[in-house]
Design an enzyme around this catalytic site. Structure first.
Site, PDB file in Angstrom:
ATOM      1  CG  ASN A  49     -22.396   6.731 -16.928  1.00  0.00           C
ATOM      2  OD1 ASN A  49     -23.607   6.748 -16.781  1.00  0.00           O
ATOM      3  ND2 ASN A  49     -21.800   7.248 -18.001  1.00  0.00           N
ATOM      4  CB  SER A  50     -18.190   2.502 -12.987  1.00  0.00           C
ATOM      5  OG  SER A  50     -19.026   2.816 -11.911  1.00  0.00           O
TER       6      SER A  50
ATOM      7  CG  ASP B  66     -12.757   2.157  -7.927  1.00  0.00           C
ATOM      8  OD1 ASP B  66     -12.457   0.994  -8.229  1.00  0.00           O
ATOM      9  OD2 ASP B  66     -13.881   2.645  -8.173  1.00  0.00           O
TER      10      ASP B  66
ATOM     11  CG  HIS C  40     -15.973  -0.523  -9.234  1.00  0.00           C
ATOM     12  ND1 HIS C  40     -15.640   0.806  -9.168  1.00  0.00           N
ATOM     13  CD2 HIS C  40     -17.129  -0.578  -9.943  1.00  0.00           C
ATOM     14  CE1 HIS C  40     -16.551   1.524  -9.794  1.00  0.00           C
ATOM     15  NE2 HIS C  40     -17.476   0.705 -10.273  1.00  0.00           N
TER      16      HIS C  40
ATOM     17  N   GLY D 264       3.130   4.112   9.419  1.00  0.00           N
ATOM     18  CA  GLY D 264       2.550   3.248  10.444  1.00  0.00           C
ATOM     19  C   GLY D 264       1.790   3.975  11.532  1.00  0.00           C
ATOM     20  CB  VAL D 265       0.724   7.264  12.149  1.00  0.00           C
ATOM     21  CG1 VAL D 265      -0.261   8.141  12.916  1.00  0.00           C
ATOM     22  CG2 VAL D 265       2.101   7.360  12.793  1.00  0.00           C
TER      23      VAL D 265
END
Length: 349
Positions: A194-195, A122, A92, A251-252
């Protein structure tokens, strides 16, 4: 009444002994910081935005409106993890950026290229072209609750800063931050900017990439989260090898077996997760699984909650055959399926 706290560092730790007034000196973490901080960088991104000067005026909707462009800048942090110029950061931080500039603590800066990103954890991997780069060492040991940690980054655009705390918890999930969550929680002060920065141990080794804080105001409340270095290493290695991250897919959609659901379904125990949805034509659908089945195990691993199921499936290799153990009514059945590739999340700007 004086309350005394002391800390005896283990073998190989960068610090000595932290003690009360009767135990002598309180040691510094300067050595750990000196090892790690030079490898923590500031990240600046710019984005060209086209904006309608008169947007929203119904009288002018059918006419061409004047437009203008402006540059937006955002600040974040990153960590140099290789002498080849690889920089780990948060997805991000660089999302939507047209240009990415990496600034080192020694005053140098460079344009960065995006090697690859993984929005589902992320994480993003950048690369810069500079010589004699400082590199942080990646920890091989898993952090434990109570370990002393240091958060290093660029909070609020102030420049390189360090805060200290402990590991408050490990394996935090269900936070809604990313698809795949197993975060380190820390009370080391983490603020905006800080990210993408470093969470290091008392030896200055990287144990996590700081990702998010839990705060209604945006300020630090002592609840911060970091992606474990084990996850970051796996993502980085895949991106370097192939340019992206590949995960398994069956696919569950799973639902947790709450006490109310266990009672309503008249189940003998809460073991497993309920299949709440199936991707039409997906691996589990083709294998014969049905909505309402209780998924007990994938391979040899019991399914205790949807998070475990998601994590287990993601680590499967596309093309592999795997057995699923299901409960359907009073019977247990086994179905065999072939794992496919998890679809990429839609791109966002």
């Amino acid at each position: 009444l004086a309350v005394l706290w002391w800390y005896e560092a283990g073998p190989g730790a960068a610090t000595g002994r932290l003690s009360g007034p009767f135990g002598g000196r309180i040691d510094s973490y300067a050595e750990a910081v000196s090892r790690a901080a030079p490898a923590v960088v500031n990240i600046y991104t710019t984005q060209v935005v086209t904006q309608d000067d008169l947007a929203g005026n119904p009288l002018l909707d059918r006419f061409e409106r004047p437009r203008r462009e402006r540059l937006l800048s955002s600040l974040g942090s990153g960590v140099l993890v290789s002498e080849k110029g690889y920089v780990l950061t948060s997805h991000h931080v660089i999302q939507g950026g047209d240009e990415i500039i990496v600034a080192l603590e020694d005053g140098r800066d460079a344009m960065a290229s995006i090697v690859g990103t993984d929005p589902e954890t992320d994480l993003a991997l950048l690369q810069i072209d500079l010589d004699a780069l400082p590199v942080v060492r990646l920890s091989k040991a898993a952090p434990a609750r109570g370990d002393i940690v240091l958060a290093i980054g660029n909070p609020l655009g102030l420049g390189s800063s360090v805060s200290m705390g402990i590991v408050s918890a490990t394996g935090r999930s269900h936070l809604g931050i990313a698809t795949f969550e197993s975060f380190i929680q820390t009370d080391a002060a983490i603020n905006r900017g800080n990210s993408g920065g470093a969470l290091v141990n008392a030896s200055g080794e990287l144990i996590g990439i700081n990702t998010a804080i839990l705060s209604p105001s945006g300020g630090s409340l002592g609840i911060g989260f970091a992606v474990p270095v084990s996850t970051a290493r796996e993502v980085m290695e895949q991106i370097i090898a192939t340019g992206s991250v590949t995960r398994g897919f069956i696919g569950v959609e799973a639902r947790e077996l709450t006490p109310d659901l266990v009672e309503s379904l008249k189940l003998a125990s809460p073991a497993g997760v309920q299949i709440a949805g199936l991707v039409p034509g997906g691996p589990a659908d083709r294998a014969g699984a049905k909505v309402g089945d209780i998924l007990l195990a994938i391979g040899d691993r019991p399914m205790t909650n949807p998070h475990i199921m998601l994590e287990t499936v993601a680590k499967l290799h596309p093309g592999d055959a795997v057995m699923m153990r299901l409960r359907r009514g009073p019977r247990e059945i086994n179905v065999r399926l072939t794992v496919s590739t998890r679809p990429k999340p839609p791109a966002q700007r």
